[in-house]
Design an enzyme around this catalytic site. Sequence first.
Site, PDB file in Angstrom:
ATOM      1  N   SER A 142      35.486  34.005  45.349  1.00 47.41           N
ATOM      2  CA  SER A 142      34.942  35.245  44.604  1.00 47.41           C
ATOM      3  C   SER A 142      33.468  35.205  44.872  1.00 47.41           C
ATOM      4  CB  SER A 142      35.347  35.305  43.114  1.00 47.41           C
ATOM      5  OG  SER A 142      34.185  36.058  42.451  1.00 47.41           O
ATOM      6  N   TYR A 155      36.251  31.443  34.833  1.00 48.27           N
ATOM      7  CA  TYR A 155      36.426  32.201  36.090  1.00 48.27           C
ATOM      8  C   TYR A 155      35.594  31.602  36.738  1.00 48.27           C
ATOM      9  CZ  TYR A 155      37.304  35.931  39.449  1.00 48.27           C
ATOM     10  OH  TYR A 155      37.660  36.504  40.415  1.00 48.27           O
TER      11      TYR A 155
HETATM   12  P1  NAD Z   1      45.481  41.726  40.501  1.00 44.05           P
HETATM   13  O1  NAD Z   1      45.792  41.187  38.906  1.00 44.05           O
HETATM   14  O2  NAD Z   1      45.815  43.086  40.903  1.00 44.05           O
HETATM   15  O3  NAD Z   1      47.046  40.804  41.025  1.00 44.05           O
HETATM   16  C1  NAD Z   1      47.059  39.400  40.923  1.00 44.05           C
HETATM   17  C2  NAD Z   1      48.469  39.192  41.219  1.00 44.05           C
HETATM   18  O4  NAD Z   1      48.587  37.855  40.823  1.00 44.05           O
HETATM   19  C3  NAD Z   1      49.527  39.897  40.092  1.00 44.05           C
HETATM   20  O5  NAD Z   1      50.351  40.478  40.896  1.00 44.05           O
HETATM   21  C4  NAD Z   1      50.016  38.760  39.342  1.00 44.05           C
HETATM   22  O6  NAD Z   1      51.410  39.115  38.651  1.00 44.05           O
HETATM   23  C5  NAD Z   1      49.905  37.754  39.899  1.00 44.05           C
HETATM   24  N1  NAD Z   1      49.818  36.260  39.002  1.00 44.05           N
HETATM   25  C6  NAD Z   1      49.154  36.375  37.926  1.00 44.05           C
HETATM   26  N2  NAD Z   1      49.226  35.086  37.502  1.00 44.05           N
HETATM   27  C7  NAD Z   1      50.176  34.037  38.433  1.00 44.05           C
HETATM   28  C8  NAD Z   1      50.792  33.192  38.068  1.00 44.05           C
HETATM   29  N3  NAD Z   1      50.743  32.479  37.239  1.00 44.05           N
HETATM   30  N4  NAD Z   1      51.561  32.844  39.292  1.00 44.05           N
HETATM   31  C9  NAD Z   1      51.936  33.744  40.229  1.00 44.05           C
HETATM   32  N5  NAD Z   1      51.333  34.812  40.177  1.00 44.05           N
HETATM   33  C10 NAD Z   1      50.535  35.200  39.266  1.00 44.05           C
HETATM   34  O7  NAD Z   1      44.355  40.837  40.845  1.00 44.05           O
HETATM   35  P2  NAD Z   1      43.436  41.034  42.274  1.00 44.05           P
HETATM   36  O8  NAD Z   1      42.177  41.794  42.085  1.00 44.05           O
HETATM   37  O9  NAD Z   1      44.309  41.325  43.500  1.00 44.05           O
HETATM   38  O10 NAD Z   1      43.158  39.482  42.362  1.00 44.05           O
HETATM   39  C11 NAD Z   1      43.565  38.578  43.310  1.00 44.05           C
HETATM   40  C12 NAD Z   1      42.641  37.290  43.517  1.00 44.05           C
HETATM   41  O11 NAD Z   1      41.455  37.826  43.943  1.00 44.05           O
HETATM   42  C13 NAD Z   1      42.356  36.446  42.236  1.00 44.05           C
HETATM   43  O12 NAD Z   1      42.357  35.300  42.675  1.00 44.05           O
HETATM   44  C14 NAD Z   1      41.068  37.222  41.782  1.00 44.05           C
HETATM   45  O13 NAD Z   1      40.245  36.273  40.954  1.00 44.05           O
HETATM   46  C15 NAD Z   1      40.487  37.340  43.403  1.00 44.05           C
HETATM   47  N6  NAD Z   1      39.474  38.102  43.152  1.00 44.05           N
HETATM   48  C16 NAD Z   1      39.478  39.418  42.843  1.00 44.05           C
HETATM   49  C17 NAD Z   1      38.184  40.298  42.768  1.00 44.05           C
HETATM   50  C18 NAD Z   1      38.277  41.751  42.183  1.00 44.05           C
HETATM   51  O14 NAD Z   1      37.174  42.451  42.209  1.00 44.05           O
HETATM   52  N7  NAD Z   1      39.512  42.384  42.318  1.00 44.05           N
HETATM   53  C19 NAD Z   1      37.088  39.840  43.218  1.00 44.05           C
HETATM   54  C20 NAD Z   1      36.870  38.458  43.541  1.00 44.05           C
HETATM   55  C21 NAD Z   1      37.894  37.819  43.670  1.00 44.05           C
END
Ligand code: NAD
Length: 260
Positions: A142, A155
């Site tokens: 991130s 986080y």
């Molecule tokens: P999201 O909530 O849309 O999707 C996350 C997915 O992970 C979901 O399908 C959930 O069921 C699954 N999940 C959660 N806990 C789990 C576990 N213990 N085992 C297996 N699956 C699990 O989130 P996103 O925004 O798509 O985030 C995905 C990644 O990107 C994360 O690591 C997040 O930190 C990172 N990220 C997101 C953003 C953002 O702005 N959305 C920015 C930087 C980094």
Amino acid sequence: MKLENRVAVVTGAAGGIGLAIARRYVAEGATVVIADLKAEAAQAAARELSAQGPGKAIGIAMDVASEEQVNDGIARTIKDYGRLDIAISNAGIQIVNAVENFSFADWKRMLAIHLDGAFLITKAAIPQMYKQNAGSLIYMGSVHSKLASPLKSAYVTAKHGLMGLARTIAKEAGPHGVRTNVICPGFVRTPLVDKQIPEQAKALGISEEQVIKKVMLGDTVDGEFTTVEDIAELALFFAAFPSNALTGQSVVASHGWFMN
Ligand code: NAD
């Protein structure tokens, strides 16, 4: 097609960023294992992507914080498809709270999903990748792998930790032809972000609109969210890179919020 005959595991790919990566990989001919806590959503996504082709997808249940479930999922992938080329530790959660109110249980849950999850996927995938003398491990970092924001102690700690893991494994696994890289997205409009907009508004005493305009996008060059497709593009770039020159690196896609 850039990923023909390649086999990939993407955790947390039932929705959000992971699903966009799975979609992009299937479009490039890969076989993608969508591993998610939400088994039914993972299977539904896999059916949809397989129908689109030309690659295919399968959905499996996996809690990335469970050593047994990660080992089972990776073993099943190798048994069913005979190889493993790409493993993406993407599953993640967000918990927004001031440190004095942050429960120890929430702290541990955050580190377990982001850091234990990345370690377990790495450990399970690497023996097969070493056998192939090739493989690409990708960690979903991130902008918070690079800088801090208030209310996100666990986080930010977890996302910084992934940089250390990626760099260490790059050195250990490099002689075996295995690369590690980190993708660092800015704010992407997924359920993870939608959930924290009202939470941050409450904690900071500002409106939801101000959270979006000032807290999330205030330092971007154009006030735009990064998209799931932007991140899928980077995931394809890392996976399809043709040599082992690109390892131990991180790339930020954040509309200029953070500049290396
Ligand atoms: P999201 O909530 O849309 O999707 C996350 C997915 O992970 C979901 O399908 C959930 O069921 C699954 N999940 C959660 N806990 C789990 C576990 N213990 N085992 C297996 N699956 C699990 O989130 P996103 O925004 O798509 O985030 C995905 C990644 O990107 C994360 O690591 C997040 O930190 C990172 N990220 C997101 C953003 C953002 O702005 N959305 C920015 C930087 C980094």
